[in-house]
Design a protein around this motif. Structure first.
Motif, PDB file in Angstrom:
ATOM      1  N   GLY A  24      36.851  29.825  35.238  1.00 39.33           N
ATOM      2  CA  GLY A  24      36.621  29.310  36.594  1.00 39.33           C
ATOM      3  C   GLY A  24      37.196  30.260  37.633  1.00 39.33           C
ATOM      4  O   GLY A  24      36.548  30.561  38.648  1.00 39.33           O
ATOM      5  N   ALA A  25      38.404  30.778  37.367  1.00 35.10           N
ATOM      6  CA  ALA A  25      39.053  31.697  38.314  1.00 35.10           C
ATOM      7  C   ALA A  25      38.261  33.004  38.411  1.00 35.10           C
ATOM      8  O   ALA A  25      38.086  33.554  39.508  1.00 35.10           O
ATOM      9  CB  ALA A  25      40.489  31.969  37.876  1.00 35.10           C
ATOM     10  N   ALA A  26      37.745  33.504  37.280  1.00 37.75           N
ATOM     11  CA  ALA A  26      36.971  34.754  37.285  1.00 37.75           C
ATOM     12  C   ALA A  26      35.666  34.568  38.081  1.00 37.75           C
ATOM     13  O   ALA A  26      35.267  35.446  38.849  1.00 37.75           O
ATOM     14  CB  ALA A  26      36.661  35.193  35.848  1.00 37.75           C
ATOM     15  N   TYR A  27      35.046  33.403  37.905  1.00 45.78           N
ATOM     16  CA  TYR A  27      33.800  33.124  38.638  1.00 45.78           C
ATOM     17  C   TYR A  27      34.063  33.103  40.159  1.00 45.78           C
ATOM     18  O   TYR A  27      33.306  33.688  40.941  1.00 45.78           O
ATOM     19  CB  TYR A  27      33.211  31.792  38.165  1.00 45.78           C
ATOM     20  CG  TYR A  27      32.004  31.367  38.946  1.00 45.78           C
ATOM     21  CD1 TYR A  27      30.770  31.980  38.747  1.00 45.78           C
ATOM     22  CD2 TYR A  27      32.091  30.371  39.916  1.00 45.78           C
ATOM     23  CE1 TYR A  27      29.661  31.617  39.497  1.00 45.78           C
ATOM     24  CE2 TYR A  27      30.991  30.000  40.657  1.00 45.78           C
ATOM     25  CZ  TYR A  27      29.779  30.625  40.445  1.00 45.78           C
ATOM     26  OH  TYR A  27      28.688  30.260  41.188  1.00 45.78           O
ATOM     27  N   VAL A  28      35.149  32.445  40.551  1.00 46.63           N
ATOM     28  CA  VAL A  28      35.484  32.378  41.987  1.00 46.63           C
ATOM     29  C   VAL A  28      35.740  33.789  42.527  1.00 46.63           C
ATOM     30  O   VAL A  28      35.226  34.169  43.583  1.00 46.63           O
ATOM     31  CB  VAL A  28      36.719  31.469  42.229  1.00 46.63           C
ATOM     32  CG1 VAL A  28      37.194  31.574  43.669  1.00 46.63           C
ATOM     33  CG2 VAL A  28      36.386  30.029  41.893  1.00 46.63           C
ATOM     34  N   ARG A  29      36.537  34.583  41.772  1.00 48.14           N
ATOM     35  CA  ARG A  29      36.926  35.917  42.265  1.00 48.14           C
ATOM     36  C   ARG A  29      35.743  36.875  42.387  1.00 48.14           C
ATOM     37  O   ARG A  29      35.612  37.605  43.364  1.00 48.14           O
ATOM     38  CB  ARG A  29      38.016  36.502  41.337  1.00 48.14           C
ATOM     39  CG  ARG A  29      38.314  37.990  41.512  1.00 48.14           C
ATOM     40  CD  ARG A  29      38.830  38.288  42.915  1.00 48.14           C
ATOM     41  NE  ARG A  29      39.007  39.714  43.118  1.00 48.14           N
ATOM     42  CZ  ARG A  29      38.046  40.535  43.545  1.00 48.14           C
ATOM     43  NH1 ARG A  29      36.841  40.070  43.837  1.00 48.14           N
ATOM     44  NH2 ARG A  29      38.304  41.819  43.713  1.00 48.14           N
ATOM     45  N   PHE A  30      34.861  36.866  41.371  1.00 47.66           N
ATOM     46  CA  PHE A  30      33.831  37.912  41.344  1.00 47.66           C
ATOM     47  C   PHE A  30      32.464  37.458  41.843  1.00 47.66           C
ATOM     48  O   PHE A  30      31.609  38.290  42.117  1.00 47.66           O
ATOM     49  CB  PHE A  30      33.721  38.508  39.928  1.00 47.66           C
ATOM     50  CG  PHE A  30      34.988  39.176  39.493  1.00 47.66           C
ATOM     51  CD1 PHE A  30      35.449  40.308  40.155  1.00 47.66           C
ATOM     52  CD2 PHE A  30      35.738  38.673  38.436  1.00 47.66           C
ATOM     53  CE1 PHE A  30      36.635  40.930  39.776  1.00 47.66           C
ATOM     54  CE2 PHE A  30      36.922  39.284  38.056  1.00 47.66           C
ATOM     55  CZ  PHE A  30      37.382  40.414  38.722  1.00 47.66           C
ATOM     56  N   ALA A  31      32.209  36.144  41.966  1.00 45.45           N
ATOM     57  CA  ALA A  31      30.892  35.690  42.422  1.00 45.45           C
ATOM     58  C   ALA A  31      30.997  34.819  43.681  1.00 45.45           C
ATOM     59  O   ALA A  31      30.474  35.166  44.745  1.00 45.45           O
ATOM     60  CB  ALA A  31      30.183  34.919  41.299  1.00 45.45           C
ATOM     61  N   LEU A  32      31.693  33.686  43.557  1.00 37.94           N
ATOM     62  CA  LEU A  32      31.684  32.708  44.646  1.00 37.94           C
ATOM     63  C   LEU A  32      32.343  33.224  45.926  1.00 37.94           C
ATOM     64  O   LEU A  32      31.752  33.148  47.011  1.00 37.94           O
ATOM     65  CB  LEU A  32      32.371  31.414  44.165  1.00 37.94           C
ATOM     66  CG  LEU A  32      32.283  30.226  45.105  1.00 37.94           C
ATOM     67  CD1 LEU A  32      30.842  29.841  45.379  1.00 37.94           C
ATOM     68  CD2 LEU A  32      33.026  29.037  44.512  1.00 37.94           C
ATOM     69  N   LEU A  33      33.559  33.765  45.801  1.00 39.06           N
ATOM     70  CA  LEU A  33      34.306  34.190  47.001  1.00 39.06           C
ATOM     71  C   LEU A  33      33.574  35.307  47.765  1.00 39.06           C
ATOM     72  O   LEU A  33      33.329  35.171  48.977  1.00 39.06           O
ATOM     73  CB  LEU A  33      35.736  34.603  46.618  1.00 39.06           C
ATOM     74  CG  LEU A  33      36.721  34.822  47.753  1.00 39.06           C
ATOM     75  CD1 LEU A  33      36.902  33.561  48.588  1.00 39.06           C
ATOM     76  CD2 LEU A  33      38.076  35.265  47.205  1.00 39.06           C
ATOM     77  N   PRO A  34      33.163  36.415  47.097  1.00 39.81           N
ATOM     78  CA  PRO A  34      32.449  37.451  47.849  1.00 39.81           C
ATOM     79  C   PRO A  34      31.121  36.952  48.419  1.00 39.81           C
ATOM     80  O   PRO A  34      30.762  37.297  49.556  1.00 39.81           O
ATOM     81  CB  PRO A  34      32.210  38.568  46.825  1.00 39.81           C
ATOM     82  CG  PRO A  34      32.775  38.145  45.539  1.00 39.81           C
ATOM     83  CD  PRO A  34      33.434  36.812  45.702  1.00 39.81           C
ATOM     84  N   ALA A  35      30.395  36.113  47.661  1.00 38.25           N
ATOM     85  CA  ALA A  35      29.091  35.631  48.147  1.00 38.25           C
ATOM     86  C   ALA A  35      29.272  34.714  49.352  1.00 38.25           C
ATOM     87  O   ALA A  35      28.565  34.841  50.364  1.00 38.25           O
ATOM     88  CB  ALA A  35      28.359  34.901  47.019  1.00 38.25           C
ATOM     89  N   ALA A  36      30.237  33.788  49.259  1.00 37.39           N
ATOM     90  CA  ALA A  36      30.452  32.846  50.363  1.00 37.39           C
ATOM     91  C   ALA A  36      30.971  33.582  51.597  1.00 37.39           C
ATOM     92  O   ALA A  36      30.535  33.313  52.726  1.00 37.39           O
ATOM     93  CB  ALA A  36      31.431  31.756  49.930  1.00 37.39           C
ATOM     94  N   THR A  37      31.879  34.554  51.412  1.00 40.50           N
ATOM     95  CA  THR A  37      32.438  35.295  52.552  1.00 40.50           C
ATOM     96  C   THR A  37      31.344  36.070  53.286  1.00 40.50           C
ATOM     97  O   THR A  37      31.351  36.161  54.517  1.00 40.50           O
ATOM     98  CB  THR A  37      33.536  36.273  52.057  1.00 40.50           C
ATOM     99  OG1 THR A  37      34.465  35.542  51.263  1.00 40.50           O
ATOM    100  CG2 THR A  37      34.283  36.912  53.206  1.00 40.50           C
TER     101      THR A  37
END
Ligand code: HEM
Length: 165
Positions: free
Chosen positions: A25-38
């Motif tokens: 879950g943390a890896a998904y947030v760091r490499f996909a969700l966070l950059p995409a949402a930002t």
């Protein structure tokens, strides 16, 4: 197959599943969700999305941490309490793993908390996720080392016996 331990198998299975879920879950947030949402959402929408995810993920994260602590404690009790094993070098290496795991739990809870106590952490989420993932990778390596150390440990009874012979 005389010594096949179903209890240990289930405990290890839950332990590794919990680790995969929480760290994945943390890896998904760091490499996909966070950059995409930002890069695609304005601050207001991003904040609402973050809160909606937080409310769902907190429950899973807390369950994973509780399961890791319970099954990790059981694994240790079954595998690594003397006289099953020599305390050295297993126990100090285990101590390093435990401290790293506590740091990972603290960062994970801090990042998913709304408390102002974690405001500095929230201001640099990317950095703290990098630290969390690096520590988690180290923990998986240390866990493998523990397994190898145990496999090469003759056990205190047999060691004592070989000294007597
Ligand atoms: C982020 C947290 C954690 C992760 C990612 C993690 C990961 C793992 C993995 C992958 C293994 C299997 C190693 C192998 O057989 O090759 C393992 C084993 C183990 N874990 Fe954890 N773990 C975590 C937290 C904990 C905690 C909090 C405890 C203790 C309370 C613990 C105690 C153990 C023990 C005793 C073993 C057995 C090691 C052996 O084979 O001698 N773990 N862990």
């Amino acid at each position: 197959m005389d010594n096949f331990n179903w209890f240990l198998l289930i405990s290890r299975w839950i332990h590794i599943l919990s680790a995969i879920t929480a760290v994945g879950g943390a890896a998904y947030v760091r490499f996909a969700l966070l950059p995409a949402a930002t890069s695609t959402l304005n601050d207001d929408v991003h904040e609402r999305l973050r809160e909606a995810i937080r409310l769902r993920w907190m429950k899973i994260l807390h369950a994973c941490i509780a399961l890791l602590l319970i099954t990790g404690g059981l694994n240790f009790w079954i595998l690594a309490v003397p006289p099953k094993i020599h305390p050295l070098p297993y126990h100090p290496i285990f101590g390093v793993k435990l401290l790293a795991a506590i740091a990972v739990f603290w960062i994970a809870i801090g990042l998913s908390s709304r408390s102002q106590a974690f405001a500095k952490m929230h201001a640099s989420r990317k950095k703290w996720l990098n630290i969390l993932l690096t520590l988690a990778a180290a923990i998986v390596l240390i866990s493998g080392i523990l397994s190898q150390v145990r496999a090469h440990d003759p056990g205190m009874h047999s060691a004592a016996a070989s000294t007597i012979q």
